[in-house]
Design a protein around this motif. Structure first.
Motif, PDB file in Angstrom:
ATOM      1  N   LYS A   6       0.769  -1.291   0.054  1.00  0.00           N
ATOM      2  CA  LYS A   6       0.062  -0.014  -0.064  1.00  0.00           C
ATOM      3  C   LYS A   6       0.950   1.258  -0.067  1.00  0.00           C
ATOM      4  O   LYS A   6       0.327   2.318  -0.347  1.00  0.00           O
ATOM      5  CB  LYS A   6      -1.068   0.107   1.264  1.00  0.00           C
ATOM      6  CG  LYS A   6      -2.002  -0.966   0.913  1.00  0.00           C
ATOM      7  CD  LYS A   6      -3.180  -0.780   2.087  1.00  0.00           C
ATOM      8  CE  LYS A   6      -4.095  -1.724   2.048  1.00  0.00           C
ATOM      9  NZ  LYS A   6      -5.435  -1.453   1.556  1.00  0.00           N
ATOM     10  N   SER A  11      -4.135   5.980  -4.089  1.00  0.00           N
ATOM     11  CA  SER A  11      -5.527   6.152  -4.915  1.00  0.00           C
ATOM     12  C   SER A  11      -6.341   7.236  -4.491  1.00  0.00           C
ATOM     13  O   SER A  11      -6.580   7.388  -3.420  1.00  0.00           O
ATOM     14  CB  SER A  11      -6.319   4.712  -4.722  1.00  0.00           C
ATOM     15  OG  SER A  11      -7.351   4.901  -5.577  1.00  0.00           O
ATOM     16  N   VAL A 102     -10.866  -3.925 -11.817  1.00  0.00           N
ATOM     17  CA  VAL A 102     -10.670  -2.418 -10.901  1.00  0.00           C
ATOM     18  C   VAL A 102     -11.560  -1.560 -11.844  1.00  0.00           C
ATOM     19  O   VAL A 102     -11.829  -1.337 -12.791  1.00  0.00           O
ATOM     20  CB  VAL A 102      -9.077  -2.061 -11.275  1.00  0.00           C
ATOM     21  CG1 VAL A 102      -8.859  -0.821 -11.107  1.00  0.00           C
ATOM     22  CG2 VAL A 102      -8.280  -2.942 -10.776  1.00  0.00           C
ATOM     23  N   MET A 119     -11.470  -4.204  -6.857  1.00  0.00           N
ATOM     24  CA  MET A 119     -10.679  -3.238  -6.467  1.00  0.00           C
ATOM     25  C   MET A 119     -11.403  -1.797  -6.770  1.00  0.00           C
ATOM     26  O   MET A 119     -11.359  -1.575  -8.088  1.00  0.00           O
ATOM     27  CB  MET A 119      -9.505  -3.289  -6.510  1.00  0.00           C
ATOM     28  CG  MET A 119      -8.467  -2.352  -5.889  1.00  0.00           C
ATOM     29  SD  MET A 119      -6.849  -2.291  -6.562  1.00  0.00           S
ATOM     30  CE  MET A 119      -6.283  -3.798  -5.799  1.00  0.00           C
ATOM     31  N   HIS A 121     -10.325   1.570  -7.738  1.00  0.00           N
ATOM     32  CA  HIS A 121      -9.102   2.279  -7.771  1.00  0.00           C
ATOM     33  C   HIS A 121      -9.456   3.377  -8.849  1.00  0.00           C
ATOM     34  O   HIS A 121      -9.726   2.832 -10.027  1.00  0.00           O
ATOM     35  CB  HIS A 121      -7.950   1.296  -7.830  1.00  0.00           C
ATOM     36  CG  HIS A 121      -6.768   1.844  -7.951  1.00  0.00           C
ATOM     37  ND1 HIS A 121      -6.081   2.513  -6.678  1.00  0.00           N
ATOM     38  CD2 HIS A 121      -5.907   2.025  -9.185  1.00  0.00           C
ATOM     39  CE1 HIS A 121      -4.682   3.012  -7.293  1.00  0.00           C
ATOM     40  NE2 HIS A 121      -4.622   2.742  -8.719  1.00  0.00           N
ATOM     41  N   ASN A 122      -8.590   4.426  -8.669  1.00  0.00           N
ATOM     42  CA  ASN A 122      -8.458   5.395  -9.950  1.00  0.00           C
ATOM     43  C   ASN A 122      -7.018   5.305 -10.633  1.00  0.00           C
ATOM     44  O   ASN A 122      -5.974   5.148 -10.054  1.00  0.00           O
ATOM     45  CB  ASN A 122      -8.540   6.745  -9.563  1.00  0.00           C
ATOM     46  CG  ASN A 122      -8.140   7.804 -10.853  1.00  0.00           C
ATOM     47  OD1 ASN A 122      -8.366   7.402 -11.775  1.00  0.00           O
ATOM     48  ND2 ASN A 122      -8.420   8.883 -10.479  1.00  0.00           N
ATOM     49  N   ASP A 125      -3.733   6.948 -10.693  1.00  0.00           N
ATOM     50  CA  ASP A 125      -2.803   6.961  -9.984  1.00  0.00           C
ATOM     51  C   ASP A 125      -1.961   5.569 -10.072  1.00  0.00           C
ATOM     52  O   ASP A 125      -1.155   5.376  -9.026  1.00  0.00           O
ATOM     53  CB  ASP A 125      -3.578   6.740  -8.581  1.00  0.00           C
ATOM     54  CG  ASP A 125      -4.346   7.864  -8.037  1.00  0.00           C
ATOM     55  OD1 ASP A 125      -4.179   9.166  -8.346  1.00  0.00           O
ATOM     56  OD2 ASP A 125      -5.662   7.708  -7.446  1.00  0.00           O
ATOM     57  N   PRO A 128      -2.050  -0.757  -8.848  1.00  0.00           N
ATOM     58  CA  PRO A 128      -1.372  -1.426  -7.535  1.00  0.00           C
ATOM     59  C   PRO A 128      -1.194  -2.977  -7.457  1.00  0.00           C
ATOM     60  O   PRO A 128      -1.615  -3.631  -6.729  1.00  0.00           O
ATOM     61  CB  PRO A 128      -2.636  -1.068  -6.609  1.00  0.00           C
ATOM     62  CG  PRO A 128      -4.024  -1.130  -7.451  1.00  0.00           C
ATOM     63  CD  PRO A 128      -3.401  -0.658  -8.828  1.00  0.00           C
TER      64      PRO A 128
END
Length: 184
Positions: A6, A11, A102, A119, A121-122, A125, A128
């Motif tokens: 992390k 994000s 995602v 997940m 998430h943008n 970013d 991950p």
């Protein structure tokens, strides 16, 4: 573990939504994604998925099945997975693979098979995931999701998480009405 620690990514994807013009949108200010994420939009996305599934006689294009063996243990990434319908159906038909979805909006299924992972998430970013993890990356209808300047870093991240020899599918629909002139 396919996810990066992390502390290596941040994000700004946010599960909170904002009401705009009586439609509900994600609350990620830095995102170019302009379509809503309410029930009406989720229905539209599901209808589009099932129409394409019918058009192509299944979840996977024939050429994809020629190139990749979905009966082996493939790692599959669906970026912009929306409702997760493609992942859910594909994971049942091809249960030996692991599927990762995602999206910037958290309209994921409440229940899903053990070989699926979703997940919030943008993608601007970064992604991950560890390097060289995925055998297949699916992008569905991304043309208007990113600004022109966002495409190079986004694609660099996609290529980073792909194994050597992996396949990426960018599925787009041409919705432009075009007039073709005929000249004698």
């Amino acid at each position: 573990m396919p996810f990066r620690p992390k502390d290596t990514f941040k994000s700004n994807a946010d599960s909170e939504s904002t009401k705009e013009r009586k439609r509900i949108h994600h609350n990620v200010q830095a995102s170019s994604y302009w379509l809503p994420n309410d029930d009406i939009e989720q229905d539209r996305l599901n209808e589009m998925y099932f129409a394409l599934k019918h058009l192509y006689s299944g979840q996977l294009l024939p050429k994809v099945k020629e190139i990749l063996d979905f009966n082996s243990n493939l790692k599959v990434l669906d970026l912009g997975c929306a409702t997760g319908a493609w992942i859910l159906e594909t994971s049942v038909e091809y249960p030996n693979c692991d599927y990762y979805g995602v999206d910037i909006s958290s309209n994921f299924p409440a229940l899903s098979p053990n070989n699926t992972h979703f997940m919030l998430h943008n993608v601007i970013d970064g992604l991950p995931f560890v390097d060289s993890y995925f055998d297949y990356v699916r992008l569905g209808h991304w043309t208007s999701n990113l600004k022109e300047v966002e495409w190079p870093p986004f694609l660099k991240e996609v290529y980073r998480v792909m194994k050597p020899g992996a396949l990426m599918l960018n599925l787009e629909i041409d919705t432009m009405n075009r007039m073709i002139e005929s000249h004698p």
